[in-house]
Write a protein that holds these residues in place. Structure first.
Motif, PDB file in Angstrom:
ATOM      1  N   UNK B   3     -96.623 -89.493 -83.076  1.00 35.52           N
ATOM      2  CA  UNK B   3     -96.557 -89.206 -84.512  1.00 35.52           C
ATOM      3  C   UNK B   3     -95.681 -87.980 -84.784  1.00 35.52           C
ATOM      4  N   UNK B   4     -95.028 -87.480 -83.740  1.00 33.41           N
ATOM      5  CA  UNK B   4     -94.084 -86.376 -83.942  1.00 33.41           C
ATOM      6  C   UNK B   4     -92.664 -86.900 -83.786  1.00 33.41           C
ATOM      7  N   UNK B   5     -91.814 -86.561 -84.748  1.00 28.93           N
ATOM      8  CA  UNK B   5     -90.394 -86.906 -84.634  1.00 28.93           C
ATOM      9  C   UNK B   5     -89.601 -85.604 -84.566  1.00 28.93           C
ATOM     10  N   UNK B   6     -88.704 -85.530 -83.593  1.00 30.21           N
ATOM     11  CA  UNK B   6     -87.813 -84.365 -83.523  1.00 30.21           C
ATOM     12  C   UNK B   6     -86.396 -84.830 -83.814  1.00 30.21           C
ATOM     13  N   UNK B   7     -85.791 -84.165 -84.817  1.00 22.93           N
ATOM     14  CA  UNK B   7     -84.418 -84.491 -85.192  1.00 22.93           C
ATOM     15  C   UNK B   7     -83.473 -83.408 -84.675  1.00 22.93           C
ATOM     16  N   UNK B   8     -82.563 -83.764 -83.761  1.00 21.79           N
ATOM     17  CA  UNK B   8     -81.486 -82.817 -83.475  1.00 21.79           C
ATOM     18  C   UNK B   8     -80.424 -82.931 -84.578  1.00 21.79           C
ATOM     19  N   UNK B   9     -79.773 -81.828 -84.877  1.00 19.88           N
ATOM     20  CA  UNK B   9     -78.708 -81.861 -85.879  1.00 19.88           C
ATOM     21  C   UNK B   9     -77.585 -80.944 -85.425  1.00 19.88           C
ATOM     22  N   UNK B  10     -76.407 -81.174 -85.970  1.00 13.19           N
ATOM     23  CA  UNK B  10     -75.263 -80.323 -85.641  1.00 13.19           C
ATOM     24  C   UNK B  10     -75.625 -78.877 -85.979  1.00 13.19           C
ATOM     25  N   UNK B  24     -82.864 -78.063 -83.870  1.00 17.21           N
ATOM     26  CA  UNK B  24     -83.819 -79.172 -83.951  1.00 17.21           C
ATOM     27  C   UNK B  24     -84.901 -78.854 -84.978  1.00 17.21           C
ATOM     28  N   UNK B  25     -85.445 -79.929 -85.553  1.00 14.29           N
ATOM     29  CA  UNK B  25     -86.600 -79.751 -86.434  1.00 14.29           C
ATOM     30  C   UNK B  25     -87.618 -80.840 -86.099  1.00 14.29           C
ATOM     31  N   UNK B  26     -88.876 -80.417 -85.961  1.00 14.45           N
ATOM     32  CA  UNK B  26     -89.940 -81.365 -85.629  1.00 14.45           C
ATOM     33  C   UNK B  26     -90.778 -81.650 -86.868  1.00 14.45           C
ATOM     34  N   UNK B  27     -91.099 -82.944 -87.053  1.00 16.51           N
ATOM     35  CA  UNK B  27     -91.809 -83.380 -88.255  1.00 16.51           C
ATOM     36  C   UNK B  27     -93.055 -84.162 -87.855  1.00 16.51           C
ATOM     37  N   UNK B  28     -94.161 -83.852 -88.490  1.00 16.35           N
ATOM     38  CA  UNK B  28     -95.375 -84.655 -88.302  1.00 16.35           C
ATOM     39  C   UNK B  28     -96.083 -84.764 -89.655  1.00 16.35           C
ATOM     40  N   UNK B  55     -74.963 -85.546 -85.753  1.00 14.32           N
ATOM     41  CA  UNK B  55     -73.681 -84.975 -86.192  1.00 14.32           C
ATOM     42  C   UNK B  55     -73.733 -84.507 -87.654  1.00 14.32           C
ATOM     43  N   UNK B  56     -74.942 -84.375 -88.190  1.00 15.09           N
ATOM     44  CA  UNK B  56     -75.078 -83.933 -89.592  1.00 15.09           C
ATOM     45  C   UNK B  56     -75.544 -82.481 -89.659  1.00 15.09           C
ATOM     46  N   UNK B 514     -79.367 -83.892 -96.260  1.00 13.39           N
ATOM     47  CA  UNK B 514     -78.590 -84.243 -95.064  1.00 13.39           C
ATOM     48  C   UNK B 514     -77.115 -84.276 -95.462  1.00 13.39           C
ATOM     49  N   UNK B 515     -76.342 -83.350 -94.875  1.00 19.01           N
ATOM     50  CA  UNK B 515     -74.944 -83.177 -95.291  1.00 19.01           C
ATOM     51  C   UNK B 515     -73.999 -83.552 -94.160  1.00 19.01           C
ATOM     52  N   UNK B 516     -72.785 -83.955 -94.546  1.00 18.86           N
ATOM     53  CA  UNK B 516     -71.770 -84.311 -93.545  1.00 18.86           C
ATOM     54  C   UNK B 516     -71.034 -83.082 -93.047  1.00 18.86           C
ATOM     55  N   UNK B 517     -71.076 -82.003 -93.840  1.00 21.22           N
ATOM     56  CA  UNK B 517     -70.368 -80.784 -93.435  1.00 21.22           C
ATOM     57  C   UNK B 517     -71.265 -79.592 -93.657  1.00 21.22           C
TER      58      UNK B 517
END
Lengths: 289, 547
Positions: B3-10, B24-28, B55-56, B514-517
């Protein structure tokens, strides 16, 4: 087709006595079925002892009168009132303290089936001079009074006797276009505020009991120019606060300096009323003849 | 499945000064467990790595502190504005630079309507950019003589209609005497209708109901699409009627599984006495959900500056126009302030002119003296013409401002030349002065008046360019970081939501733009052009391309 429904807008700044006047009108409706539309702030302006029943959006008041709120949609509220059975005789709109009542009446004049009767502005006799100098609302108060057909100068009891003449002269000088009714406790005669039209105590008696105003009936020949007569009565300085009656096939309404002539048939004759001692009977009589 | 999602981002811009950036940001459960490195976040336990944002650039979901959800409803009508604008489905409608172009687009829209009596409604006409040329009845009659046509101006206070619309409203006649209805040489109305009272009589016939401030059900859904496209996860509806039917609808729609925004409707003050108003809002507050936050009041003190209905202090309007109008009596404002302070209900007050601001400050000071309350965060909305002394007073009273940064771009030239003149135009929406005075500050679009797009709003405050390309009021410009703070935590603060949203840190709602740049890496002039991929709202992912 039924006659156009007359609409009178009552305005004036907070504390001038609008609500007191509305209750006075309801208590002395003399058979008129009044419909009161209250301003957008939703304050209930009706004395509790006058209320017969409260519905979701309509309050029933003794004597066949009703009250409802118009929120942001005055047009819809007026259409609802016109559809009531029995239909009201007269609509009174109580404007909010910062509204410009003349603008509200202009909007009413756009609707078919309604007659824009006039603007009645309440002013606090003792406070008016000060309030038109207020840095925030002074220009608003002035604009309100400037749009008045009738100024009800309320709370005259708070003005020293010796100052009353000066005050009345000042008001007459500042707003020459309006009829001025000096009163106390909002007790302005209904026949002056709303026009002649009650069934009890009106007509020949005209509710003169309180001795505040007087009237005369002009007998006008049927071929008289009704519009010219109405304009002369309204603007000729005859002390007429209101006039109503039929000339030929025309119905005349005068409120202060506002006048209207619409096609209509009724018993010939024109009733003119004004404050006691201010009606220029001779001049009026000369007008017609 | 964890039930934990970790999103890596640029890059993750957190707005948390202790760790301003993360990878990274972890969400639950729709909330943020933490932002940091993968190694730091692994300590929370089993997780699923979701690399779709690798890549965002993530930043806190943006908070629009002054908008109206009715924009969603307006998009069902034909857009005839001067500037390019994106609709909820992502189509960019090119701005129309002439009356002829406006009429051509109306004709195009007319051609695809099958019912010859169905109304044709358009919005966002702004003649101020077209030498104030007016559209007349005959021009609209050429588009259609059979169906009623109504074209609402950008100000939403003026409408142009055709002959059929006037006929249906009973206004196609001679002898009309009304300041809001100009007449042509033939004695008939020209078709221009000024002011809500006059527009109200015709509005229903041309597809505009009386209550322009409220959205309807499809409109509320469409508005949320705009939010996703602009990176907005929390949005105000700043003058809501909140009738029982409307509350029921908004609760239902925002409660739908995939509704992507948190909506904060402020109850419009009219229609109830101050005592009833405060009691009603307290009642509504109890009905709130995560995605529908009721319990605040919107008061309007005056009108608009470009409409010359704002209340101005001496010396008034630059062109000599008479002072504007009050929407509320000073005594009533004070009573509402007092009762709300007593009940712990927050008020946002619209003040455009500096006299309206002055009145609000005076009444707030008096009300606070009688009902002292810490942390009330009463907010002045627009507050466009406040001077430095007023900002100091705002700070001293514990109030916030939400400045109309976008106004500067759209009407800055008119303010300079016509409404308030050069000096006051340069200090309008004085973001720098607000910050230096210690006033908590947000900035807004007032959508639909200007487009919902916080990155554009930030661009306006950073550059202070007018539509003609002049920098107006260089000294009031703010930095990109300050601007991004204002459209996230700054706006959240004005809603008492800064503990829940506005930054990416442990415990907060998982709301991301969530941005492209990277908006902090581009040139300040390019801030408005940073592409928005979509949002994450309460841990749910919404791609703009799928709206």
């Amino acid at each position: 087709m039924s006659a156009a429904l007359p609409v009178t807008v009552i305005g004036g700044y907070l504390g001038a006595g609008k609500t007191t006047l509305v209750n006075h009108l309801l208590r002395h409706a003399e058979g008129r079925r009044l419909a009161v539309l209250v301003n957008e702030f939703g304050e209930l302006p009706i004395d509790a002892d006058l209320i017969e029943a409260e519905g979701d959006d309509l309050i029933s008041i003794s004597g066949g009168c009703v009250c409802c709120s118009f929120g942001s949609d005055l047009t819809a509220a007026l259409l609802r009132l016109a559809a009531l059975e029995p239909r009201p005789d007269h609509v009174v709109i109580e404007a909010s303290g910062v509204a410009i009542p003349g603008a509200i009446l202009s909007s009413v004049s756009l609707l078919e089936g309604y007659r824009a009767d006039g603007v009645v502005i309440l002013a606090d006799a003792a406070g008016l001079r000060r309030s038109i100098d207020d840095p925030y609302v002074g220009d608003t108060v002035r604009a309100q009074v400037t749009g008045a057909d009738i100024i009800v100068l309320n709370k005259m009891d708070l003005v020293a006797e010796a100052s009353r003449g000066v005050l009345l002269d000042w008001v007459a000088g500042e707003w020459p276009g309006a009829a001025v009714l000096p009163v106390t406790g909002g007790a302005a005669p209904v026949d002056l505020v709303l026009g002649i039209g009650g069934t009890q105590g009106s007509g020949s008696a005209l509710g003169h009991a309180d001795g505040l105003f007087e009237s005369m009936v002009l007998k006008v020949p049927g071929d008289f120019d009704a519009a010219a007569l109405a304009e002369a009565i309204a603007t000729g300085g005859y002390g007429v606060v209101r006039a109503k009656g039929w000339v030929g096939s025309w119905l005349i309404h005068v409120v202060g300096q506002r006048w209207a002539v619409t096609p209509g048939q009724g018993a010939p004759g024109l009733v003119c009323i004004g404050l006691k001692g201010q009606l220029r009977r001779d001049g009026l009589a000369t007008l017609v003849g | 499945m964890s039930d934990i999602t970790i999103y890596p981002a640029r890059k993750i811009i957190t707005m948390n000064p202790a760790r301003p950036e993360a990878t990274h940001v972890a969400v639950r459960d729709g909330r943020i467990l933490g932002a940091g490195t993968l190694k730091e976040l692994e300590g929370w336990g089993a997780y699923e790595l979701d690399e779709r944002f690798a890549d965002k650039v993530l930043m806190p979901g943006m908070v629009e502190g002054h908008a109206h959800t009715m924009e969603g409803t307006l998009w069902r009508n034909v857009y005839v504005g001067y500037f390019d604008r994106m609709d909820p489905d992502g189509t960019v409608w090119p701005g129309l630079k002439s009356i002829d172009a406006v009429l051509a687009r109306l004709a195009e829209a007319e051609a695809v309507l099958s019912d010859p009596e169905a109304p044709l409604s358009a919005w966002q006409l702004d003649p101020i950019y077209m030498d104030n040329q007016r559209v007349n009845r005959a021009q609209l009659d050429a588009v259609s003589a059979t169906r009623p046509i109504g074209v609402l101006h950008a100000s939403v206070h003026i409408m142009n209609v055709n002959t059929r619309a006037l006929e249906l409203a009973g206004l196609m006649r001679k002898g009309i005497e009304h300041p809001g209805i100009p007449l042509g040489e033939d004695g008939y109305p020209t078709g221009e209708l000024k002011g809500p009272e006059v527009m109200g009589q015709v509005g229903a016939h041309v597809g505009y109901a009386q209550a322009l401030t409220d959205c309807d059900e499809p409109g509320l859904r469409a508005f949320a699409k705009l939010c996703v496209r602009q990176g907005v996860t929390t949005v105000t509806d700043l003058a809501a009627g909140l009738s029982p039917e409307s509350v029921e609808m908004m609760l239902r729609v925002t409660g739908e599984e995939r509704y992507p925004a948190r909506v904060v409707p402020l109850r419009y003050f009219m229609g109830l006495s101050p005592a009833d108003l405060v009691a009603e809002v307290v009642r509504l507050r109890e009905m709130s959900t995560d995605r529908l936050r009721m319990g605040r009041i919107k008061v309007v003190a005056d009108g608009s500056i470009q409409g010359f209905s704002a209340r101005m202090r001496w010396p008034g309007y630059y062109n000599g126009a008479p002072n504007g109008m009050w929407y509320i009596a000073p005594e009533q404002m004070e009573e509402i302030f007092e009762r709300a302070l007593e009940a712990g209900v927050q008020i946002h007050t619209h003040t455009n002119g500096d006299q309206a601001t002055e009145l609000a400050l005076e009444k707030m000071e008096a009300a606070l003296a009688r009902h002292p309350r810490r942390d009330h965060r009463f907010t002045l909305q627009h507050c466009q013409l406040a001077d430095a002394a007023q900002f100091r007073k705002i700070a001293a009273l514990g109030m916030c401002v939400n400045l109309f940064a976008n106004h500067h771009f759209y009407w800055g030239d008119a303010h300079y030349n016509l409404t308030v003149g050069p000096e006051r135009a340069e200090r309008m929406n004085a973001c720098r002065t607000a910050l230096e005075s210690g006033v908590p500050m947000a900035m807004h679009s007032d959508a639909p008046i200007t487009p919902l797009a916080p990155l554009f709003t930030a661009w306006c405050a950073v550059n202070r360019l007018t539509a003609s390309g002049r920098v107006q009021g260089e000294a009031e410009r703010i930095s990109v970081d300050e601007a991004l703070y204002a459209v996230t935590l700054g706006a959240a603060y004005t809603l008492h939501l800064d503990g829940e949203v506005g930054s990416i840190e442990t415990g907060k709602r998982a709301d991301f733009a969530v941005l492209e740049e990277d908006p902090t890496a581009v040139d300040g002039m390019a801030l408005k052009d940073v592409p928005v991929w979509g949002t994450v709202q309460g841990g749910r992912v919404f791609a703009a391309s799928e709206q």
